[in-house]
Design a protein around this motif. Structure first.
Motif, PDB file in Angstrom:
ATOM      1  N   ASP A 182       0.817  -1.221   0.000  1.00 31.69           N
ATOM      2  CA  ASP A 182       0.000   0.000   0.000  1.00 31.69           C
ATOM      3  C   ASP A 182       0.848   1.268   0.000  1.00 31.69           C
ATOM      4  O   ASP A 182       0.522   2.240  -0.679  1.00 31.69           O
ATOM      5  N   PHE A 183       1.920   1.246   0.789  1.00 37.76           N
ATOM      6  CA  PHE A 183       2.754   2.440   0.946  1.00 37.76           C
ATOM      7  C   PHE A 183       4.129   2.298   0.309  1.00 37.76           C
ATOM      8  O   PHE A 183       5.018   3.109   0.561  1.00 37.76           O
ATOM      9  N   GLN A 184       4.312   1.269  -0.512  1.00 32.56           N
ATOM     10  CA  GLN A 184       5.570   1.024  -1.224  1.00 32.56           C
ATOM     11  C   GLN A 184       6.773   1.063  -0.272  1.00 32.56           C
ATOM     12  O   GLN A 184       7.787   1.710  -0.551  1.00 32.56           O
ATOM     13  N   LEU A 185       6.654   0.359   0.845  1.00 25.31           N
ATOM     14  CA  LEU A 185       7.710   0.353   1.853  1.00 25.31           C
ATOM     15  C   LEU A 185       8.838  -0.575   1.433  1.00 25.31           C
ATOM     16  O   LEU A 185       8.592  -1.677   0.976  1.00 25.31           O
ATOM     17  N   TYR A 186      10.059  -0.122   1.617  1.00 22.53           N
ATOM     18  CA  TYR A 186      11.225  -0.957   1.326  1.00 22.53           C
ATOM     19  C   TYR A 186      12.088  -1.145   2.565  1.00 22.53           C
ATOM     20  O   TYR A 186      13.053  -1.902   2.550  1.00 22.53           O
ATOM     21  N   THR A 187      11.750  -0.455   3.639  1.00 20.16           N
ATOM     22  CA  THR A 187      12.457  -0.591   4.913  1.00 20.16           C
ATOM     23  C   THR A 187      11.514  -0.185   6.022  1.00 20.16           C
ATOM     24  O   THR A 187      10.367   0.202   5.777  1.00 20.16           O
ATOM     25  N   ARG A 188      11.980  -0.247   7.247  1.00 20.49           N
ATOM     26  CA  ARG A 188      11.181   0.189   8.389  1.00 20.49           C
ATOM     27  C   ARG A 188      10.968   1.678   8.230  1.00 20.49           C
ATOM     28  O   ARG A 188      11.901   2.417   7.930  1.00 20.49           O
ATOM     29  N   SER A 189       9.722   2.133   8.444  1.00 22.75           N
ATOM     30  CA  SER A 189       9.386   3.486   8.016  1.00 22.75           C
ATOM     31  C   SER A 189       8.389   4.190   8.919  1.00 22.75           C
ATOM     32  O   SER A 189       7.555   3.551   9.555  1.00 22.75           O
ATOM     33  N   VAL A 190       8.470   5.529   8.898  1.00 23.66           N
ATOM     34  CA  VAL A 190       7.447   6.398   9.465  1.00 23.66           C
ATOM     35  C   VAL A 190       6.654   6.914   8.270  1.00 23.66           C
ATOM     36  O   VAL A 190       7.234   7.411   7.294  1.00 23.66           O
ATOM     37  N   VAL A 191       5.328   6.794   8.346  1.00 28.76           N
ATOM     38  CA  VAL A 191       4.471   7.183   7.229  1.00 28.76           C
ATOM     39  C   VAL A 191       3.317   8.022   7.764  1.00 28.76           C
ATOM     40  O   VAL A 191       2.687   7.658   8.761  1.00 28.76           O
ATOM     41  N   VAL A 192       3.033   9.132   7.088  1.00 29.97           N
ATOM     42  CA  VAL A 192       1.899   9.990   7.411  1.00 29.97           C
ATOM     43  C   VAL A 192       0.820   9.699   6.365  1.00 29.97           C
ATOM     44  O   VAL A 192       1.100   9.723   5.165  1.00 29.97           O
ATOM     45  N   VAL A 193      -0.399   9.415   6.845  1.00 30.85           N
ATOM     46  CA  VAL A 193      -1.469   8.955   5.955  1.00 30.85           C
ATOM     47  C   VAL A 193      -2.744   9.749   6.218  1.00 30.85           C
ATOM     48  O   VAL A 193      -3.100  10.005   7.375  1.00 30.85           O
ATOM     49  N   ASP A 194      -3.434  10.084   5.157  1.00 31.49           N
ATOM     50  CA  ASP A 194      -4.766  10.674   5.258  1.00 31.49           C
ATOM     51  C   ASP A 194      -5.717   9.541   5.642  1.00 31.49           C
ATOM     52  O   ASP A 194      -5.915   8.600   4.869  1.00 31.49           O
ATOM     53  N   ALA A 195      -6.302   9.606   6.826  1.00 33.56           N
ATOM     54  CA  ALA A 195      -7.153   8.517   7.325  1.00 33.56           C
ATOM     55  C   ALA A 195      -8.410   8.342   6.478  1.00 33.56           C
ATOM     56  O   ALA A 195      -8.939   7.235   6.381  1.00 33.56           O
ATOM     57  N   LYS A 196      -8.864   9.396   5.858  1.00 39.41           N
ATOM     58  CA  LYS A 196     -10.077   9.305   5.034  1.00 39.41           C
ATOM     59  C   LYS A 196      -9.774   8.851   3.611  1.00 39.41           C
ATOM     60  O   LYS A 196     -10.637   8.312   2.934  1.00 39.41           O
ATOM     61  N   ASP A 197      -8.561   9.089   3.164  1.00 43.92           N
ATOM     62  CA  ASP A 197      -8.139   8.695   1.818  1.00 43.92           C
ATOM     63  C   ASP A 197      -6.722   8.129   1.912  1.00 43.92           C
ATOM     64  O   ASP A 197      -5.754   8.829   1.641  1.00 43.92           O
ATOM     65  N   PRO A 198      -6.593   6.848   2.296  1.00 49.83           N
ATOM     66  CA  PRO A 198      -5.270   6.259   2.541  1.00 49.83           C
ATOM     67  C   PRO A 198      -4.360   6.206   1.310  1.00 49.83           C
ATOM     68  O   PRO A 198      -3.177   5.906   1.454  1.00 49.83           O
TER      69      PRO A 198
END
Length: 146
Positions: free
Chosen positions: A97-113
């Motif tokens: 979903d977030f194209q993670l390639y390592t351990r990460s901090v991600v900020v996400v719009d809760a209404k539109d992920p």
């Protein structure tokens, strides 16, 4: 030789103490299911089953930043913090979903992920706590709310 041994004797305990302090300060993980549905912004820390000292420090610094800089938003439920183990089968979708390639901090719009930002610079800044926290706070504040 004696100088090297003395230097190691002085430096190693300090490095260990910093790592232990970061681990001790790490918050209890929150599952996505426990998070309130009313939040406008979610700040995630994604980790795996195996966690190094640096990963734990990133989590601790990010959590400390969110808790201190966004206390009113956390209390009001307009911002939430969640720690997620992406190695658990139910959470593996986050990697895609977030194209993670390592351990990460991600900020996400809760209404539109589909609207999110991976805070890639945390790995570069983890050695400078003040710069790390400033970066995380600025990125969360700059993230557009829907």
């Amino acid at each position: 030789m004696k100088t090297t041994a003395l230097l190691l004797a002085l430096v190693v305990p300090g490095v260990i103490a910093v790592g232990v302090a970061a681990v001790a300060a790490a918050p209890k993980p929150t599952t996505v299911a426990e998070a309130p549905a009313s939040a406008g912004v979610r700040v995630y820390y994604f980790h795996g089953a195996t966690r190094c000292a640096t990963c734990k420090t990133i989590e601790a610094y990010a959590h400390e930043t969110v808790a201190a800089a966004f206390a009113p938003e956390l209390k009001a439920g307009s911002l939430e913090w969640a720690v997620v183990n992406v190695d658990e089968p139910a959470n593996q979708h986050f990697t895609r979903d977030f194209q993670l390639y390592t351990r990460s901090v991600v900020v996400v719009d809760a209404k539109d992920p589909k609207r999110f930002k991976v805070l890639d610079r945390v790995w570069q800044l983890v050695g400078d706590k003040a710069a790390f926290q400033k970066y995380v706070e600025q990125e969360i504040r700059a993230f557009p709310r829907s």
